[in-house]
Scaffold this active site. Structure first.
Site, PDB file in Angstrom:
ATOM      1  N   GLU A 165       0.831  -1.240  -0.008  1.00 21.73           N
ATOM      2  CA  GLU A 165      -0.036   0.041   0.019  1.00 21.73           C
ATOM      3  C   GLU A 165       0.857   1.472  -0.045  1.00 21.73           C
ATOM      4  OE1 GLU A 165      -1.720  -2.652   0.825  1.00 21.73           O
ATOM      5  OE2 GLU A 165      -3.787  -2.151   0.273  1.00 21.73           O
ATOM      6  N   TYR A 167       3.417   1.868   2.053  1.00 20.93           N
ATOM      7  CA  TYR A 167       3.929   2.452   3.426  1.00 20.93           C
ATOM      8  C   TYR A 167       5.669   2.085   3.561  1.00 20.93           C
ATOM      9  CZ  TYR A 167      -0.933   2.761   4.850  1.00 20.93           C
ATOM     10  OH  TYR A 167      -2.129   2.936   5.237  1.00 20.93           O
ATOM     11  N   ARG A 215       2.550  -8.705   4.407  1.00 18.62           N
ATOM     12  CA  ARG A 215       1.342  -8.340   3.335  1.00 18.62           C
ATOM     13  C   ARG A 215       2.432  -7.482   2.281  1.00 18.62           C
ATOM     14  NH1 ARG A 215      -4.109  -4.980   4.322  1.00 18.62           N
ATOM     15  NH2 ARG A 215      -4.459  -4.571   2.106  1.00 18.62           N
ATOM     16  N   HIS A 253      -1.678   3.882  -1.911  1.00 21.39           N
ATOM     17  CA  HIS A 253      -2.633   4.790  -1.533  1.00 21.39           C
ATOM     18  C   HIS A 253      -2.692   6.079  -2.546  1.00 21.39           C
ATOM     19  CE1 HIS A 253      -4.375   2.835   1.924  1.00 21.39           C
ATOM     20  NE2 HIS A 253      -3.085   2.849   2.546  1.00 21.39           N
ATOM     21  N   GLN A 340     -18.536   4.183   2.811  1.00 24.65           N
ATOM     22  CA  GLN A 340     -19.069   5.521   3.368  1.00 24.65           C
ATOM     23  C   GLN A 340     -18.986   5.362   5.078  1.00 24.65           C
ATOM     24  OE1 GLN A 340     -22.406   5.819   0.402  1.00 24.65           O
ATOM     25  NE2 GLN A 340     -23.003   7.123   2.005  1.00 24.65           N
TER      26      GLN A 340
HETATM   27  P1  NAP Z   1     -26.957  17.212  -2.146  1.00 30.60           P
HETATM   28  O1  NAP Z   1     -25.520  16.584  -1.960  1.00 30.60           O
HETATM   29  O2  NAP Z   1     -27.458  17.881  -1.135  1.00 30.60           O
HETATM   30  O3  NAP Z   1     -26.982  17.953  -3.342  1.00 30.60           O
HETATM   31  C1  NAP Z   1     -28.167  18.690  -3.900  1.00 30.60           C
HETATM   32  C2  NAP Z   1     -27.618  19.484  -5.203  1.00 30.60           C
HETATM   33  O4  NAP Z   1     -28.633  20.089  -5.617  1.00 30.60           O
HETATM   34  C3  NAP Z   1     -26.408  20.347  -4.654  1.00 30.60           C
HETATM   35  O5  NAP Z   1     -25.484  20.362  -5.730  1.00 30.60           O
HETATM   36  C4  NAP Z   1     -26.913  21.673  -4.784  1.00 30.60           C
HETATM   37  O6  NAP Z   1     -25.910  22.530  -5.499  1.00 30.60           O
HETATM   38  C5  NAP Z   1     -28.188  21.919  -5.522  1.00 30.60           C
HETATM   39  N1  NAP Z   1     -29.465  22.554  -5.135  1.00 30.60           N
HETATM   40  C6  NAP Z   1     -30.083  22.334  -3.697  1.00 30.60           C
HETATM   41  N2  NAP Z   1     -30.970  23.132  -3.850  1.00 30.60           N
HETATM   42  C7  NAP Z   1     -31.083  23.664  -4.827  1.00 30.60           C
HETATM   43  C8  NAP Z   1     -32.283  24.560  -5.438  1.00 30.60           C
HETATM   44  N3  NAP Z   1     -33.342  24.875  -4.597  1.00 30.60           N
HETATM   45  N4  NAP Z   1     -32.095  24.969  -6.769  1.00 30.60           N
HETATM   46  C9  NAP Z   1     -31.199  24.439  -7.567  1.00 30.60           C
HETATM   47  N5  NAP Z   1     -30.147  23.552  -7.140  1.00 30.60           N
HETATM   48  C10 NAP Z   1     -30.180  23.361  -5.785  1.00 30.60           C
HETATM   49  O7  NAP Z   1     -27.937  15.979  -2.504  1.00 30.60           O
HETATM   50  P2  NAP Z   1     -28.030  14.734  -3.734  1.00 30.60           P
HETATM   51  O8  NAP Z   1     -27.198  14.773  -4.872  1.00 30.60           O
HETATM   52  O9  NAP Z   1     -29.520  14.919  -3.729  1.00 30.60           O
HETATM   53  O10 NAP Z   1     -27.598  13.512  -2.900  1.00 30.60           O
HETATM   54  C11 NAP Z   1     -28.232  13.125  -1.661  1.00 30.60           C
HETATM   55  C12 NAP Z   1     -27.694  12.215  -0.918  1.00 30.60           C
HETATM   56  O11 NAP Z   1     -27.524  10.985  -1.512  1.00 30.60           O
HETATM   57  C13 NAP Z   1     -26.003  12.766  -0.777  1.00 30.60           C
HETATM   58  O12 NAP Z   1     -25.821  13.820   0.344  1.00 30.60           O
HETATM   59  C14 NAP Z   1     -25.094  11.397  -0.230  1.00 30.60           C
HETATM   60  O13 NAP Z   1     -25.482  11.079   0.926  1.00 30.60           O
HETATM   61  C15 NAP Z   1     -26.250  10.417  -0.910  1.00 30.60           C
HETATM   62  N6  NAP Z   1     -25.516   9.904  -2.362  1.00 30.60           N
HETATM   63  C16 NAP Z   1     -24.206   9.930  -2.158  1.00 30.60           C
HETATM   64  C17 NAP Z   1     -23.557   9.494  -3.534  1.00 30.60           C
HETATM   65  C18 NAP Z   1     -22.390   9.392  -3.420  1.00 30.60           C
HETATM   66  O14 NAP Z   1     -21.604   9.984  -2.609  1.00 30.60           O
HETATM   67  N7  NAP Z   1     -21.648   8.989  -4.699  1.00 30.60           N
HETATM   68  C19 NAP Z   1     -24.342   9.013  -4.468  1.00 30.60           C
HETATM   69  C20 NAP Z   1     -25.781   9.372  -4.497  1.00 30.60           C
HETATM   70  C21 NAP Z   1     -26.231   9.690  -3.361  1.00 30.60           C
HETATM   71  P3  NAP Z   1     -26.239  24.215  -5.352  1.00 30.60           P
HETATM   72  O15 NAP Z   1     -27.103  24.716  -4.166  1.00 30.60           O
HETATM   73  O16 NAP Z   1     -24.678  24.755  -5.203  1.00 30.60           O
HETATM   74  O17 NAP Z   1     -26.698  24.444  -6.692  1.00 30.60           O
HETATM   75 FE1  SF4 Z   2     -17.622  -0.298   4.167  1.00 34.22          FE
HETATM   76 FE2  SF4 Z   2     -19.855  -1.446   5.110  1.00 34.22          FE
HETATM   77 FE3  SF4 Z   2     -19.863   0.015   2.769  1.00 34.22          FE
HETATM   78 FE4  SF4 Z   2     -18.722  -2.230   2.905  1.00 34.22          FE
HETATM   79  S1  SF4 Z   2     -21.073  -1.938   2.956  1.00 34.22           S
HETATM   80  S2  SF4 Z   2     -17.755  -0.713   2.211  1.00 34.22           S
HETATM   81  S3  SF4 Z   2     -17.794  -2.486   5.053  1.00 34.22           S
HETATM   82  S4  SF4 Z   2     -19.466   1.005   4.889  1.00 34.22           S
END
Ligand code: NAP
Ligand code: SF4
Length: 671
Positions: A165, A167, A215, A253, A340
């Site tokens: 990794e 290290y 490892r 990493h 996550q």
């Molecule tokens: P979010 O992270 O809160 O993003 C919402 C987006 O909408 C932001 O880009 C925001 O940007 C915009 N927005 C908010 N209010 C708005 C408005 N009134 N008008 C126009 N734009 C607006 O939420 P999300 O994308 O819906 O995801 C929800 C959650 O799902 C995430 O927080 C996460 O926990 C989870 N999730 C994570 C992943 C990942 O990490 N890969 C993937 C899917 C879902 P601006 O306000 O700058 O425009």
């Molecule tokens: Fe980590 Fe649990 Fe997501 Fe697996 S399911 S990657 S152990 S948080």
């Protein structure tokens, strides 16, 4: 017949015969440095040993001060011996075995006194390291040996030396990070000397009976890493130095190749282990994205490895192995590779846990004891929060009726599982479906529960989730404007040019969904992954990282957000860079700091950098956050029906499966 017979065939490791071929790989749990952490660690490991894990490895503990990950990182000192005994006693009481991992962070350390073979700063480090002197190298070898003696004194069954990794030990091996021209560098043989001397000194310190695992980095995935031949030469020399077991790591990493995220195909790096195993006589362990017993069994049957290492799968389900042994693989709560709640927590100083199993790392504080007074509880909404509550409450003995308006369970997970590279999310739904049946939960699909239907229950849990937000922009109601659920879940067609409003996790998912080219029929997913991320097993490749050749994008995609700054800044610590890189490979244009003026038939009119611009689009997709769906709540309150609101229905902002599932289980634990 035994299920997965290869996995449950005993294997000899050094002086010991293990009853199965699964090693629980090293994980830093974030408990090593907190008050009372060792009791919690002991409970964590004991629970896994009870369910049949034959051999486990602790999180990395530093052999000396410079090797610590950060200022207050754990070191294997004399004073630490008694605390560690809590762990070894607990594991031995359950019939398991455990190795202490000795990990020297080298130039990845986050404190001021970081050391390395040469004074070269890592691209992911805050500061450059100091090059070790000859005397320091000799002292570090002695430190490894002393720490290993203490591990045996603390009751460990042996030691794993962390040599992968990127290290310290790995840094000595690679020409890119070892520029020395002395006894410890200059050619491959001298670059190997430090890890070999560490291994020999540790063997001497722990005696012949204890297990010594090393490892090693099976493929570095960085420029100027080791070639395959150098890695094999190291493996053979380690065997000669008294190592019993060769565990493998994949990628440093700082590598720009994803190695453990959910988009990595299962067992994607088996080739790297196979080529080592062919050339040594001691057992070799495969690792990375081995998340089911079937995959593990196949690796062993195919001769890719003698054992498999799984780490995160044991966070997701401590009983993984017992279920596999009983032929109940379908009831395993599978790790979905999201990172996550595990690695993202580890790297941000929080206790390591698991999105699909929030009890992980909290075994002593989040318990699901049988209830003394079984209640009849209605749960409305079968998304992650409702499912988690329903199952945990039913496990405690409550009688659950689970109402879901849609034809299937899943909520936001039913959307996520359709995103390319997130197919693993379907495993969580498979798990919940199985638990619903096993626990006799009364699941009513297509049932829109109203307050009348909910009268008469002892209590109601409102887990009705969220609905996509429609922003207040002129033209947002035009027919070519769709929300993310319509695109991903309903499969509504999108045009050749797509504009995405909103760049949170869902905006990135949608960009990935619409820009992904159809894989060629019968195409090999593993080869496509290797090409897209630049992985080479060519013998002459030093490190195995080559230029990526991604598939051309399916569409022209542009994404926007109103706030200034980098798009995707809020994505997961260990996965955000992958999503950003993937979209960069597909030429997705990213605009920050826009003002939405109007949506027209031609696209989205925005103010950007002081000028008006038409972002041309045939389809506009809204990923602009969510609003809570809690229409039921006022009527429940009026009727005096006892109720709780969880998940996105509770807080829509950043609706998040990790919080939703944890909230569901925590509520179930209290009723
Ligand atoms: P979010 O992270 O809160 O993003 C919402 C987006 O909408 C932001 O880009 C925001 O940007 C915009 N927005 C908010 N209010 C708005 C408005 N009134 N008008 C126009 N734009 C607006 O939420 P999300 O994308 O819906 O995801 C929800 C959650 O799902 C995430 O927080 C996460 O926990 C989870 N999730 C994570 C992943 C990942 O990490 N890969 C993937 C899917 C879902 P601006 O306000 O700058 O425009
Ligand atoms: Fe980590 Fe649990 Fe997501 Fe697996 S399911 S990657 S152990 S948080």
């Amino acid at each position: 017949m035994v299920a997965h017979p290869a996995l449950f065939t005993p294997v000899r490791v050094g002086a010991v015969t293990l009853p199965n071929r699964v090693l629980m790989g090293s994980m830093h749990l974030g408990l090593e440095e907190v008050d009372g952490g060792f009791e919690r660690l002991a409970a964590f490991y004991a629970e896994r040993a009870r369910h049949g894990v034959a051999l486990m490895v602790t999180g990395g503990i530093a052999p000396n001060e410079e090797g610590r990950p950060w200022e207050d990182g754990a070191v294997m000192t004399d004073a630490a011996v008694e605390e560690h005994r809590l762990i070894t006693d607990a594991v031995h009481a359950e019939g398991g075995r455990i190795l202490l991992q000795l990990l020297h962070f080298g130039r990845y350390a986050h404190h001021a006194d970081l050391v390395a073979p040469s004074a070269l700063q890592a691209p992911i480090s805050e500061r450059p390291p100091r090059a070790m002197t000859h005397e320091e190298i000799l002292r570090t070898i002695r430190d490894f040996a002393s720490a290993a003696s203490r591990a045996i004194e603390a009751g460990y069954d042996g030691v794993e030396i962390m040599g992968s990794e990127g290290y310290l030990l790995n840094e000595f091996l690679a020409p890119a990070t070892n520029l020395r021209d002395d006894a410890w560098g200059g050619d491959a043989e001298r670059r190997r000397l430090f890890p070999l001397r560490v291994a020999a000194a540790v063997r001497e310190a722990i005696g012949a009976e204890a297990i010594l695992s090393f490892r090693l980095s099976a493929i570095d995935l960085v420029d100027g890493g080791s070639t395959a031949e150098e890695t094999i030469a190291l493996a053979r020399a380690l065997e000669a130095a008294g190592v019993d077991l060769l565990n493998t790591g994949v990628g440093w990493h700082e590598s720009r190749v994803p190695t453990i995220a959910t988009l990595v195909p299962r067992a994607a790096f088996a080739e790297a282990t196979r080529r080592i195993r062919a050339r040594v006589g001691i057992p070799v362990v495969a690792s990375n994205r081995i998340s089911t017993p079937e995959v593990a069994e196949r690796l062993i049957l195919d001769g890719d490895a003698d054992l498999v290492s799984m780490a995160r799968p044991f966070l997701a389900d401590p009983a993984f192995l017992a279920k596999a042994a009983r032929g109940e693989a379908a009831s395993i709560n599978t790790c979905i590779g999201c990172n996550q709640a595990c690695i993202d927590h580890t790297l941000t100083g929080r206790v390591t846990s698991c999105l699909v199993n929030p009890r992980a790392g909290h075994e002593t504080v989040l318990t699901l004891a049988p209830t003394r007074r079984a209640e009849r509880i209605a749960v409305v909404g079968a998304g992650p929060a409702g499912l988690a509550f329903a199952v945990a409450a039913a496990e405690r003995g409550h009688r659950i009726v689970l109402f879901e308006r849609r034809p299937d369970i899943g909520g936001q997970f039913d959307i996520a599982r359709r995103i390319p590279g997130k197919e693993e999310f379907a495993e969580t739904l498979r798990y919940y479906r199985g638990r619903i049946e096993e626990l006799g939960i009364d699941l009513r699909l297509g049932a829109d529960a109203d307050a009348d239907a909910l009268d008469g229950f002892d209590r109601v849990v409102v887990a009705t989730g969220v609905r996509p937000r429609r922003p207040d922009v002129p033209g947002a109601d035009l027919p070519h404007v769709l929300d993310y659920a319509e695109v991903v879940r309903e499969g509504r067609p999108v045009g050749a040019r797509v504009a995405i409003l909103g760049a949170g996790g869902i905006g990135f998912d949608v960009a990935s969904f619409v820009s992904q080219a159809e894989p060629s029929p019968g195409g090999d997913a593993l080869r496509s992954f290797e090409r897209a991320w630049g992985i080479s097993y060519a013998p002459e490749s030093a490190g195995g990282a080559i230029a990526p050749v991604p598939l051309p994008p399916a569409r022209t995609v542009r994404m926007m957000q109103r706030k200034p700054g980098r798009l995707g800044a809020g994505l997961g610590k260990t996965t955000g860079w992958i999503h950003r890189a993937e979209l960069r490979h597909r030429d997705v244009e990213m605009l920050a700091g826009v003002d939405y003026l109007a949506i027209t038939e031609a696209g989205v009119l925005v103010a950007h950098e002081g000028a008006e611009r038409l972002v041309e689009a045939d389809t506009v997709v809204l990923c602009t956050g969510q609003e809570s769906n809690r229409a039921l709540v006022p009527e429940l309150a009026v009727r005096g029906i006892r109720h709780h609101v969880i998940g996105g229905a509770d807080v829509a902002a950043e609706v998040d499966a990790k919080r939703a599932i944890r909230q569901g289980v925590e509520l179930a634990a209290t009723i």
